[in-house]
Design an enzyme around this catalytic site. Structure first.
Site, mmCIF file in Angstrom:
data_model
loop_
_atom_site.group_PDB
_atom_site.id
_atom_site.type_symbol
_atom_site.label_atom_id
_atom_site.label_comp_id
_atom_site.label_asym_id
_atom_site.label_seq_id
_atom_site.Cartn_x
_atom_site.Cartn_y
_atom_site.Cartn_z
ATOM 1 C CG ASN A 9 -1.724 1.219 1.402
ATOM 2 O OD1 ASN A 9 -1.761 2.066 0.506
ATOM 3 N ND2 ASN A 9 -2.391 1.357 2.542
ATOM 4 C CE LYS A 11 -0.208 3.201 4.810
ATOM 5 N NZ LYS A 11 -0.140 3.297 6.264
ATOM 6 C CG HIS A 94 -5.857 1.818 5.182
ATOM 7 N ND1 HIS A 94 -5.453 2.749 6.113
ATOM 8 C CD2 HIS A 94 -4.838 0.951 5.035
ATOM 9 C CE1 HIS A 94 -4.219 2.444 6.497
ATOM 10 N NE2 HIS A 94 -3.828 1.362 5.866
ATOM 11 C CD GLU A 96 -3.037 5.408 6.725
ATOM 12 O OE1 GLU A 96 -3.018 5.437 5.469
ATOM 13 O OE2 GLU A 96 -2.111 4.904 7.396
ATOM 14 C CD GLU A 166 -3.312 -2.475 7.260
ATOM 15 O OE1 GLU A 166 -2.277 -2.771 6.673
ATOM 16 O OE2 GLU A 166 -3.864 -1.361 7.155
ATOM 17 N N GLY A 172 2.553 2.305 10.869
ATOM 18 C CA GLY A 172 3.500 3.409 10.758
ATOM 19 C C GLY A 172 4.200 3.758 12.056
ATOM 20 C CB SER A 213 5.268 -1.778 12.086
ATOM 21 O OG SER A 213 4.849 -0.449 12.375
HETATM 22 P P1 13P Z 1 3.084 0.464 7.679
HETATM 23 O O1 13P Z 1 3.601 -0.832 7.057
HETATM 24 O O2 13P Z 1 3.791 1.659 7.193
HETATM 25 O O3 13P Z 1 2.977 0.342 9.160
HETATM 26 O O4 13P Z 1 1.566 0.630 7.137
HETATM 27 C C1 13P Z 1 0.695 -0.425 7.206
HETATM 28 C C2 13P Z 1 -0.526 -0.098 6.426
HETATM 29 O O5 13P Z 1 -1.288 0.768 6.784
HETATM 30 C C3 13P Z 1 -0.750 -0.858 5.193
HETATM 31 O O6 13P Z 1 -2.027 -0.648 4.697
#
Ligand code: 13P
Length: 254
Positions: A9, A11, A94, A96, A166, A172, A213
């Site tokens: 992803n 982002k 997601h 976010e 997740e 992150g 992560s």
């Molecule tokens: P990170 O791997 O940066 O923690 O992000 C995970 C994520 O949100 C994947 O969709």
């Protein structure tokens, strides 16, 4: 047996020029990784360029969101009808999107149904916040996201979905869940919810990923877990070497 899936992803990172550069670096590295479905999910603006570079490879392409209507007066939105020409997968719900763009289990549900209708494979994200985790509400929250987000979804006729667990506190932060802790949520909450929604047999067929992560140096331990079928990778998917190591780790457990 469920084939491992490793999805990146991206982002809101990567201009078209940067995306071309990264994919040109990734393709030869990933070409030798066998037994794993690899999927790249760049921003909408990169899809066309990345699709061209992935042609003839075994790497799949996905988007990160979509509207549920095929078309209409929805300024700034992208529809499943449009995506279906370019991509096979779409990340939905997601955290976010839920946090910053007010997506709910109801809108996720509409999107999942629309994605399936247009032949896309939704990667549906679920996961509890830090606060929910610390107040022991993980099972309640994840179960609700599963049952409401997938309510009335029909997987007949070979339709496919993927679930990504997740935990929000692991995204992150560099603070991944423990492999055992993540596996427990999959085994005790997500697969039982899948069984309730789609029957016992389907609950063992649907692939469930872990995300939060995941890096080159911690990925392998997740893939040894019986219920974890792969990873949804954020930050590390922007680095060719790291992402390749994650895909290789999944391959060695396929
Ligand atoms: P990170 O791997 O940066 O923690 O992000 C995970 C994520 O949100 C994947 O969709």
């Amino acid at each position: 047996m469920r084939k491992p899936l490793v999805a990146g992803n991206w982002k809101m990172f990567m201009t078209v020029a940067e995306a071309r550069h990264l994919v040109a670096d990734l393709v030869p590295r990933l070409q030798t990784v066998e037994g794993v479905q690899i999927v790249l999910c760049p921003p909408f603006t990169d899809l066309l360029a990345v699709a061209a570079l992935l042609e003839g490879t075994n790497i799949g392409l996905g988007a990160q969101n979509m509207h549920w209507e095929p078309n209409g007066a929805y300024t700034g939105e992208i529809s499943p009808l449009m995506l279906a020409e370019l991509a096979k997968y779409v990340i939905l719900g997601h955290s976010e999107r839920r946090t910053y763009f007010h997506e709910t289990d109801e809108t996720v549900n509409r999107k999942v149904k629309a994605a399936l209708e247009y032949g896309l494979i939704p990667i549906v994200c679920v996961g509890e916040s830090l606060d929910e985790n610390e107040s022991n509400r993980t099972a309640e929250v994840v179960s609700r996201q599963m049952l409401k987000g997938l309510e009335g979804v029909d997987l007949s006729g070979g339709k496919e979905i993927v679930i990504a667990y997740e935990p929000v506190w692991a995204i992150g932060t560099g603070r991944a869940a423990t492999p055992e802790g993540a596996n427990q949520v999959l085994a005790d909450v997500i697969r039982p919810a899948l069984a309730e929604l789609f029957g016992q047999e389907m609950s063992q067929v649907v692939r469930v990923l872990y995300g939060g992560s995941v890096k080159g140096d911690n990925a392998a331990q997740f893939f040894t877990m019986p219920d974890i079928d792969g990873a949804l990778v954020g930050g590390a998917s922007l680095k060719a070497e790291d992402f390749t190591r994650i895909a290789q780790a999944a391959a060695s457990h396929s």
